[in-house]
Design a protein around this motif. Structure first.
Motif, PDB file in Angstrom:
ATOM      1  N   LEU A  47       0.826  -1.207   0.000  1.00  0.00           N
ATOM      2  CA  LEU A  47       0.000   0.000   0.000  1.00  0.00           C
ATOM      3  C   LEU A  47       0.861   1.259   0.000  1.00  0.00           C
ATOM      4  O   LEU A  47       0.573   2.227  -0.711  1.00  0.00           O
ATOM      5  CB  LEU A  47      -0.928  -0.008   1.218  1.00  0.00           C
ATOM      6  CG  LEU A  47      -1.965  -1.131   1.285  1.00  0.00           C
ATOM      7  CD1 LEU A  47      -2.734  -1.072   2.595  1.00  0.00           C
ATOM      8  CD2 LEU A  47      -2.918  -1.029   0.100  1.00  0.00           C
ATOM      9  N   VAL A  48       1.921   1.248   0.822  1.00  0.00           N
ATOM     10  CA  VAL A  48       2.799   2.421   0.895  1.00  0.00           C
ATOM     11  C   VAL A  48       3.480   2.665  -0.444  1.00  0.00           C
ATOM     12  O   VAL A  48       3.518   3.803  -0.949  1.00  0.00           O
ATOM     13  CB  VAL A  48       3.860   2.220   2.008  1.00  0.00           C
ATOM     14  CG1 VAL A  48       4.887   3.358   1.979  1.00  0.00           C
ATOM     15  CG2 VAL A  48       3.200   2.138   3.374  1.00  0.00           C
ATOM     16  N   ASP A  49       4.009   1.597  -1.033  1.00  0.00           N
ATOM     17  CA  ASP A  49       4.748   1.754  -2.295  1.00  0.00           C
ATOM     18  C   ASP A  49       3.829   2.182  -3.442  1.00  0.00           C
ATOM     19  O   ASP A  49       4.258   2.900  -4.346  1.00  0.00           O
ATOM     20  CB  ASP A  49       5.452   0.436  -2.648  1.00  0.00           C
ATOM     21  CG  ASP A  49       6.534   0.077  -1.642  1.00  0.00           C
ATOM     22  OD1 ASP A  49       7.015   0.982  -0.938  1.00  0.00           O
ATOM     23  OD2 ASP A  49       6.884  -1.117  -1.552  1.00  0.00           O
ATOM     24  N   SER A  50       2.559   1.721  -3.379  1.00  0.00           N
ATOM     25  CA  SER A  50       1.637   2.089  -4.451  1.00  0.00           C
ATOM     26  C   SER A  50       1.171   3.539  -4.350  1.00  0.00           C
ATOM     27  O   SER A  50       0.650   4.102  -5.312  1.00  0.00           O
ATOM     28  CB  SER A  50       0.418   1.159  -4.439  1.00  0.00           C
ATOM     29  OG  SER A  50      -0.309   1.327  -3.226  1.00  0.00           O
ATOM     30  N   SER A  51       1.366   4.137  -3.146  1.00  0.00           N
ATOM     31  CA  SER A  51       0.899   5.512  -2.951  1.00  0.00           C
ATOM     32  C   SER A  51       1.966   6.544  -3.306  1.00  0.00           C
ATOM     33  O   SER A  51       1.688   7.736  -3.319  1.00  0.00           O
ATOM     34  CB  SER A  51       0.462   5.714  -1.493  1.00  0.00           C
ATOM     35  OG  SER A  51       1.574   5.596  -0.626  1.00  0.00           O
ATOM     36  N   THR A  52       3.177   6.089  -3.551  1.00  0.00           N
ATOM     37  CA  THR A  52       4.247   7.017  -3.899  1.00  0.00           C
ATOM     38  C   THR A  52       5.185   6.356  -4.893  1.00  0.00           C
ATOM     39  O   THR A  52       5.475   5.166  -4.778  1.00  0.00           O
ATOM     40  CB  THR A  52       5.040   7.457  -2.653  1.00  0.00           C
ATOM     41  OG1 THR A  52       6.182   8.215  -3.062  1.00  0.00           O
ATOM     42  CG2 THR A  52       5.497   6.262  -1.831  1.00  0.00           C
ATOM     43  N   SER A  53       5.663   7.127  -5.851  1.00  0.00           N
ATOM     44  CA  SER A  53       6.537   6.558  -6.877  1.00  0.00           C
ATOM     45  C   SER A  53       7.971   6.430  -6.411  1.00  0.00           C
ATOM     46  O   SER A  53       8.762   5.691  -6.994  1.00  0.00           O
ATOM     47  CB  SER A  53       6.488   7.433  -8.134  1.00  0.00           C
ATOM     48  OG  SER A  53       6.904   8.759  -7.827  1.00  0.00           O
ATOM     49  N   ARG A  54       8.328   7.137  -5.329  1.00  0.00           N
ATOM     50  CA  ARG A  54       9.729   7.134  -4.864  1.00  0.00           C
ATOM     51  C   ARG A  54       9.943   6.287  -3.620  1.00  0.00           C
ATOM     52  O   ARG A  54      11.055   6.225  -3.092  1.00  0.00           O
ATOM     53  CB  ARG A  54      10.171   8.570  -4.576  1.00  0.00           C
ATOM     54  CG  ARG A  54      10.068   9.510  -5.783  1.00  0.00           C
ATOM     55  CD  ARG A  54      10.564  10.886  -5.437  1.00  0.00           C
ATOM     56  NE  ARG A  54      11.934  10.866  -4.935  1.00  0.00           N
ATOM     57  CZ  ARG A  54      12.536  11.916  -4.406  1.00  0.00           C
ATOM     58  NH1 ARG A  54      11.899  13.059  -4.302  1.00  0.00           N
ATOM     59  NH2 ARG A  54      13.780  11.824  -3.972  1.00  0.00           N
ATOM     60  N   GLY A  55       8.899   5.603  -3.139  1.00  0.00           N
ATOM     61  CA  GLY A  55       9.050   4.786  -1.950  1.00  0.00           C
ATOM     62  C   GLY A  55       9.339   5.642  -0.730  1.00  0.00           C
ATOM     63  O   GLY A  55       9.022   6.836  -0.687  1.00  0.00           O
ATOM     64  N   VAL A  56       9.963   5.039   0.269  1.00  0.00           N
ATOM     65  CA  VAL A  56      10.350   5.755   1.487  1.00  0.00           C
ATOM     66  C   VAL A  56      11.839   6.043   1.407  1.00  0.00           C
ATOM     67  O   VAL A  56      12.660   5.115   1.426  1.00  0.00           O
ATOM     68  CB  VAL A  56      10.029   4.918   2.751  1.00  0.00           C
ATOM     69  CG1 VAL A  56      10.400   5.700   4.006  1.00  0.00           C
ATOM     70  CG2 VAL A  56       8.553   4.552   2.773  1.00  0.00           C
ATOM     71  N   GLY A  58      13.468   6.789  -1.080  1.00  0.00           N
ATOM     72  CA  GLY A  58      14.016   6.193  -2.292  1.00  0.00           C
ATOM     73  C   GLY A  58      14.079   4.687  -2.304  1.00  0.00           C
ATOM     74  O   GLY A  58      14.654   4.097  -3.226  1.00  0.00           O
ATOM     75  N   HIS A  59      13.496   4.046  -1.304  1.00  0.00           N
ATOM     76  CA  HIS A  59      13.537   2.584  -1.211  1.00  0.00           C
ATOM     77  C   HIS A  59      12.121   2.051  -0.997  1.00  0.00           C
ATOM     78  O   HIS A  59      11.243   2.770  -0.511  1.00  0.00           O
ATOM     79  CB  HIS A  59      14.438   2.144  -0.053  1.00  0.00           C
ATOM     80  CG  HIS A  59      15.831   2.674  -0.137  1.00  0.00           C
ATOM     81  ND1 HIS A  59      16.806   2.079  -0.905  1.00  0.00           N
ATOM     82  CD2 HIS A  59      16.406   3.763   0.421  1.00  0.00           C
ATOM     83  CE1 HIS A  59      17.932   2.763  -0.797  1.00  0.00           C
ATOM     84  NE2 HIS A  59      17.719   3.788  -0.001  1.00  0.00           N
ATOM     85  N   SER A  60      11.935   0.773  -1.360  1.00  0.00           N
ATOM     86  CA  SER A  60      10.644   0.154  -1.065  1.00  0.00           C
ATOM     87  C   SER A  60      10.464   0.097   0.447  1.00  0.00           C
ATOM     88  O   SER A  60      11.432   0.092   1.214  1.00  0.00           O
ATOM     89  CB  SER A  60      10.586  -1.268  -1.641  1.00  0.00           C
ATOM     90  OG  SER A  60      11.446  -2.132  -0.921  1.00  0.00           O
ATOM     91  N   TYR A  61       9.201   0.052   0.890  1.00  0.00           N
ATOM     92  CA  TYR A  61       8.940   0.088   2.328  1.00  0.00           C
ATOM     93  C   TYR A  61       9.520  -1.138   3.029  1.00  0.00           C
ATOM     94  O   TYR A  61      10.004  -1.045   4.152  1.00  0.00           O
ATOM     95  CB  TYR A  61       7.438   0.183   2.585  1.00  0.00           C
ATOM     96  CG  TYR A  61       7.115   0.427   4.042  1.00  0.00           C
ATOM     97  CD1 TYR A  61       7.511   1.607   4.658  1.00  0.00           C
ATOM     98  CD2 TYR A  61       6.437  -0.527   4.795  1.00  0.00           C
ATOM     99  CE1 TYR A  61       7.245   1.836   6.006  1.00  0.00           C
ATOM    100  CE2 TYR A  61       6.158  -0.305   6.135  1.00  0.00           C
ATOM    101  CZ  TYR A  61       6.562   0.877   6.730  1.00  0.00           C
ATOM    102  OH  TYR A  61       6.297   1.095   8.070  1.00  0.00           O
TER     103      TYR A  61
END
Length: 259
Positions: A47-56, A58-61
């Motif tokens: 859900l987090v990764d789908s809500s932002t193109s850059r992740g957290v 710059g990395h996947s959650y």
């Protein structure tokens, strides 16, 4: 002065006792990272990764979260192994008193127990890192150094907690420790999100905690973004907590176990 062979005798006792309970702890050591990484890293992470193109940052959650959980697990292991076992050894079972009836001194008893706690933290960190690798949550070969980073983090909590356990008279204080220190640190110490997301006051408080330094160190190593200066700062800060905690613990052990 510490007589190393005698301290190792104390360490050997705790290892021998652990032979009776290791199966249960192995199960929890494996299940905890698997369940947390599956639910929070993969489930919530999707859900987090789908809500932002850059992740957290710059990395996947999942990759962001896993090293934070590693450090938090080291904290929890260090605290749990430093509370009731220490009080029980002083107040109920009197294991320490039995050790002191031998040539072991107070510092031998303390050092041996801390060595065992360090071994438990290291064993848990190894298992956690293997699970992280299985989930694809380690981005750099430097991630192997997250094991000693977790060890430092766990001992940065274990040494002060041992001192606390040797100082208090009633085990009810452990509930206060878990509810008002360990749990808030787990939630606000940078494990689940960057502390920059917190209000300024809480952000500055987070930087003072050993957990944030342990999380940052483990995360930098796991992501391969560690700098020499940053790593040095985190290591020195964690060592300062270990040193101060050991000094206070030595004083409290002498006070409680003086014969």
């Amino acid at each position: 002065m510490i007589a190393a062979p005698f301290a190792l005798r104390s360490f050997e006792y705790w290892l021998f006792q652990y032979k009776r309970t290791w199966r249960g702890t192995v199960t929890s050591s494996v299940l905890f990272p698997v369940l947390f990484l599956a639910s929070m890293g993969v489930g919530l992470g999707t859900l987090v990764d789908s809500s932002t193109s850059r992740g957290v940052e710059g990395h996947s959650y999942l990759v962001f979260l896993a090293p934070g959980l590693l450090a938090a697990t080291a904290m929890q292991t260090g605290v749990s192994e430093s509370t009731y076992p220490v009080m029980g050894s002083i107040k109920w079972v009197k294991t320490y008193h039995a050790m002191l009836a031998t040539p072991l001194g107070v510092l031998d008893v303390l050092v041996g127990h801390l060595l065992y706690i360090g071994a438990r933290i290291a064993m848990g960190a190894v298992v956690f890192l293997v699970v992280m690798a299985a989930f694809g949550a380690v981005d750099s070969p430097l991630g192997l150094l997250a094991i000693p980073a977790a060890l430092l983090t766990g001992l940065a909590f274990a040494a002060p907690t041992v001192a606390f356990a040797a100082w208090i008279e009633n085990e009810n204080s452990f509930a206060f420790l878990m509810r008002f220190i360990v749990m808030p640190l787990f939630l606000f110490g940078g494990v689940f999100y960057p502390v920059g997301q917190l209000p300024l006051v809480l952000e500055q408080l987070a930087y003072l905690t050993p957990l944030w330094h342990g999380v940052a160190l483990s995360r930098d190593l796991s992501l391969g973004t560690a700098s020499a200066a940053g790593t040095f700062l985190h290591v020195v800060y964690l060592l300062a907590w270990i040193t101060a905690g050991f000094a206070v613990a030595a004083r409290n052990y002498r006070r409680r176990l003086a014969v």
